[in-house]
Write a protein that holds these residues in place. Structure first.
Motif, PDB file in Angstrom:
ATOM      1  N   GLN A 198     -34.627  57.434 -35.427  1.00 64.38           N
ATOM      2  CA  GLN A 198     -34.684  58.838 -35.879  1.00 64.38           C
ATOM      3  C   GLN A 198     -33.366  59.257 -36.507  1.00 64.38           C
ATOM      4  OE1 GLN A 198     -33.128  61.765 -34.393  1.00 64.38           O
ATOM      5  NE2 GLN A 198     -31.923  60.473 -32.987  1.00 64.38           N
ATOM      6  N   GLY A 199     -32.250  58.656 -36.096  1.00 62.31           N
ATOM      7  CA  GLY A 199     -30.971  58.954 -36.729  1.00 62.31           C
ATOM      8  C   GLY A 199     -30.924  58.476 -38.163  1.00 62.31           C
ATOM      9  N   LEU A 200     -31.580  57.353 -38.423  1.00 65.38           N
ATOM     10  CA  LEU A 200     -31.686  56.822 -39.777  1.00 65.38           C
ATOM     11  C   LEU A 200     -32.349  57.819 -40.720  1.00 65.38           C
ATOM     12  CD1 LEU A 200     -32.019  54.522 -41.965  1.00 65.38           C
ATOM     13  CD2 LEU A 200     -34.121  53.915 -40.767  1.00 65.38           C
ATOM     14  N   TRP A 201     -33.349  58.544 -40.214  1.00 62.16           N
ATOM     15  CA  TRP A 201     -34.096  59.459 -41.070  1.00 62.16           C
ATOM     16  C   TRP A 201     -33.227  60.567 -41.650  1.00 62.16           C
ATOM     17  CZ3 TRP A 201     -38.600  60.347 -37.080  1.00 62.16           C
ATOM     18  CH2 TRP A 201     -39.331  59.173 -36.958  1.00 62.16           C
ATOM     19  N   SER A 202     -32.124  60.882 -40.977  1.00 62.63           N
ATOM     20  CA  SER A 202     -31.276  61.983 -41.437  1.00 62.63           C
ATOM     21  C   SER A 202     -29.890  61.478 -41.810  1.00 62.63           C
ATOM     22  CB  SER A 202     -31.198  63.071 -40.360  1.00 62.63           C
ATOM     23  OG  SER A 202     -30.986  62.492 -39.084  1.00 62.63           O
ATOM     24  N   TRP A 203     -29.089  61.115 -40.825  1.00 66.25           N
ATOM     25  CA  TRP A 203     -27.723  60.671 -41.098  1.00 66.25           C
ATOM     26  C   TRP A 203     -27.671  59.327 -41.814  1.00 66.25           C
ATOM     27  CZ3 TRP A 203     -25.437  62.038 -35.619  1.00 66.25           C
ATOM     28  CH2 TRP A 203     -25.266  63.429 -35.547  1.00 66.25           C
ATOM     29  N   GLY A 204     -28.731  58.544 -41.717  1.00 63.93           N
ATOM     30  CA  GLY A 204     -28.756  57.250 -42.385  1.00 63.93           C
ATOM     31  C   GLY A 204     -29.333  57.293 -43.789  1.00 63.93           C
ATOM     32  N   GLY A 205     -29.569  58.496 -44.315  1.00 66.73           N
ATOM     33  CA  GLY A 205     -30.069  58.638 -45.680  1.00 66.73           C
ATOM     34  C   GLY A 205     -31.574  58.510 -45.826  1.00 66.73           C
ATOM     35  N   GLY A 206     -32.316  58.680 -44.730  1.00 66.96           N
ATOM     36  CA  GLY A 206     -33.767  58.557 -44.756  1.00 66.96           C
ATOM     37  C   GLY A 206     -34.481  59.777 -45.285  1.00 66.96           C
ATOM     38  N   PHE A 207     -35.777  59.860 -44.977  1.00 63.41           N
ATOM     39  CA  PHE A 207     -36.614  60.876 -45.614  1.00 63.41           C
ATOM     40  C   PHE A 207     -36.244  62.298 -45.218  1.00 63.41           C
ATOM     41  CE2 PHE A 207     -38.892  60.318 -41.638  1.00 63.41           C
ATOM     42  CZ  PHE A 207     -39.452  61.563 -41.379  1.00 63.41           C
ATOM     43  N   LEU A 208     -35.747  62.525 -44.001  1.00 64.33           N
ATOM     44  CA  LEU A 208     -35.344  63.879 -43.628  1.00 64.33           C
ATOM     45  C   LEU A 208     -34.134  64.329 -44.440  1.00 64.33           C
ATOM     46  CD1 LEU A 208     -35.780  63.939 -39.734  1.00 64.33           C
ATOM     47  CD2 LEU A 208     -37.238  64.991 -41.476  1.00 64.33           C
ATOM     48  N   ASP A 209     -33.208  63.433 -44.651  1.00 61.47           N
ATOM     49  CA  ASP A 209     -32.060  63.742 -45.506  1.00 61.47           C
ATOM     50  C   ASP A 209     -32.515  64.063 -46.928  1.00 61.47           C
ATOM     51  OD1 ASP A 209     -29.109  63.726 -46.131  1.00 61.47           O
ATOM     52  OD2 ASP A 209     -29.749  62.066 -47.398  1.00 61.47           O
TER      53      ASP A 209
END
Length: 391
Positions: free
Chosen positions: A128-139
């Protein structure tokens, strides 16, 4: 942060469970560091930003030598060491797991907890960290969470809630008629000390998220983050104390302590953008919400000995939404999507892991061990032998 959680939790549990809570906290921190080195960091930051972040070329372990060179720094490609970034980020994943520790205290098997820590810190949190701080779809859809109100704190609370639902309440917490029975902690000075340690640690948690102080602008930004973080915590304490006085007729210390943490959690998603007054308002709302949430969860018979689900989960949701009050680039759609995606994934994934552990090893100690205390049953020693009568 680890020291703060350890002292807070050990103060809010009963004397007979103190060694076990200390063991859990030092163990979970160590597990988090190792699992994040083995797989978590690469899963979160070295993948393509997909839904799960798994690639055919995905690798284990951190590189053996520092990947960032002096030439990269001189060219402006990096502002800090790769290894320093890992060290900073690993505290976030350990914090998420620490939230779980307090919520399931006084009745969970130690080794079941450690096995869950392996999965949360190595897989669930990094995905779930990837989705935001890791440049994923939430970001990519504009979700904004500066230092982790949702990514760290709400995620930890979601994992804790799943565990509490399957674990059940402590023996004697609720009477046959549904009445709520208070189970006081053993050491309020330790709980207060733990809160102050967390308060101090939060300056690193939030201020460090600026990532550098190599320019005047960056240094000024860190100073503003420090100021707003402190204001939110203080306002959370005052608001929680006032509401507790209105509801219970007393100045409830445990509510004040949770008010501080709720204020800190609330400002964490956007400590760099609010005015000082707005930062205090955000923290105060967090302080009010945590009191109401603790009372509500108790009425639902969801037993959380330290109030972790409320302080980190309820306040975490509010913190993510409060970004909209000061960050013009944030959208309500992006913030709501982040809350929904993170909570749903972490809760369901954790529920599955807890269920597997329950059906195989079991997650709850037997009734006799719970009555006698987890210190002797799980750790073979007591924290306060003079008080408990041990020879």
């Amino acid at each position: 942060m680890a020291a703060g959680f350890t002292m807070l939790e050990s103060g809010l549990v009963r004397a007979k469970n103190t060694v076990e809570i200390l063991t859990k906290n030092v163990g979970l921190y160590s597990i988090a560091v190792i699992m994040y080195m083995v797989i978590g960091w690469n899963l979160m930051y070295e993948s393509d930003g997909g839904i799960l972040g798994l690639l055919p070329t995905f690798s284990l372990f951190l590189p053996g030598t520092e990947p960032y060179t002096a030439e990269m720094a001189r060219a402006g490609e990096v502002s800090h060491s790769y290894y320093s970034d890992f060290f900073f980020q690993v505290v976030f994943v350990a914090t998420a797991m620490s939230i779980v520790s307090g919520a399931v205290a006084e009745r969970m098997k130690l080794w079941a907890f450690f096995l869950f820590a392996v999965v949360l810190t190595g897989f669930i949190y990094p995905i779930q960290g990837l989705w935001s701080w890791g440049g994923g779809f939430l970001d990519q859809i504009g979700f904004s969470d500066y230092a982790g109100s949702g990514i760290v704190h709400m995620a930890g609370a979601a994992a804790a809630l799943a565990g509490v639902l399957l674990l059940g309440p402590r023996k004697g917490k609720y009477g046959p008629g549904g009445e709520i029975r208070a189970i006081p902690g053993t050491n309020m000075p330790l709980a207060a000390l733990g809160t102050f340690i967390l308060w101090l640690g939060w300056f690193g948690f939030n201020g460090g998220s600026e990532l550098s102080v190599a320019s005047a602008d960056a240094a000024n930004a860190v100073a503003k983050v420090f100021m707003n973080t402190n204001l939110a915590a203080a306002a959370g304490v005052v608001a929680a104390l006032l509401l507790a006085r209105a509801l219970f007729g007393k100045a409830d210390l445990t509510m004040a302590l949770n008010g501080a943490i709720a204020g800190l959690v609330s400002i964490t998603a956007a400590p760099s953008s609010p005015s000082p007054l707005l930062a205090a308002v955000v923290g105060a709302v967090g302080g009010l919400l945590v009191v109401l949430s603790i009372v509500a969860l108790d009425r639902l018979k969801l037993d959380d000995p330290v109030g972790a689900i409320s302080a980190h989960g309820t306040a975490g949701v509010w913190g993510v939404l409060a970004v909209l009050l000061s960050n013009e680039e944030a959208t309500i759609g992006g913030q709501l999507a982040g809350i929904a995606a993170i909570f749903a994934f972490v809760f369901l994934a954790s529920l599955l892991v807890w269920a597997v552990l329950k059906w195989t090893l079991g997650i709850r100690v037997d009734e006799e061990e719970e009555v006698n205390g987890l210190d002797v049953g799980e750790c073979g020693m007591e924290a306060y032998p003079d008080l408990t009568g041990a020879k």
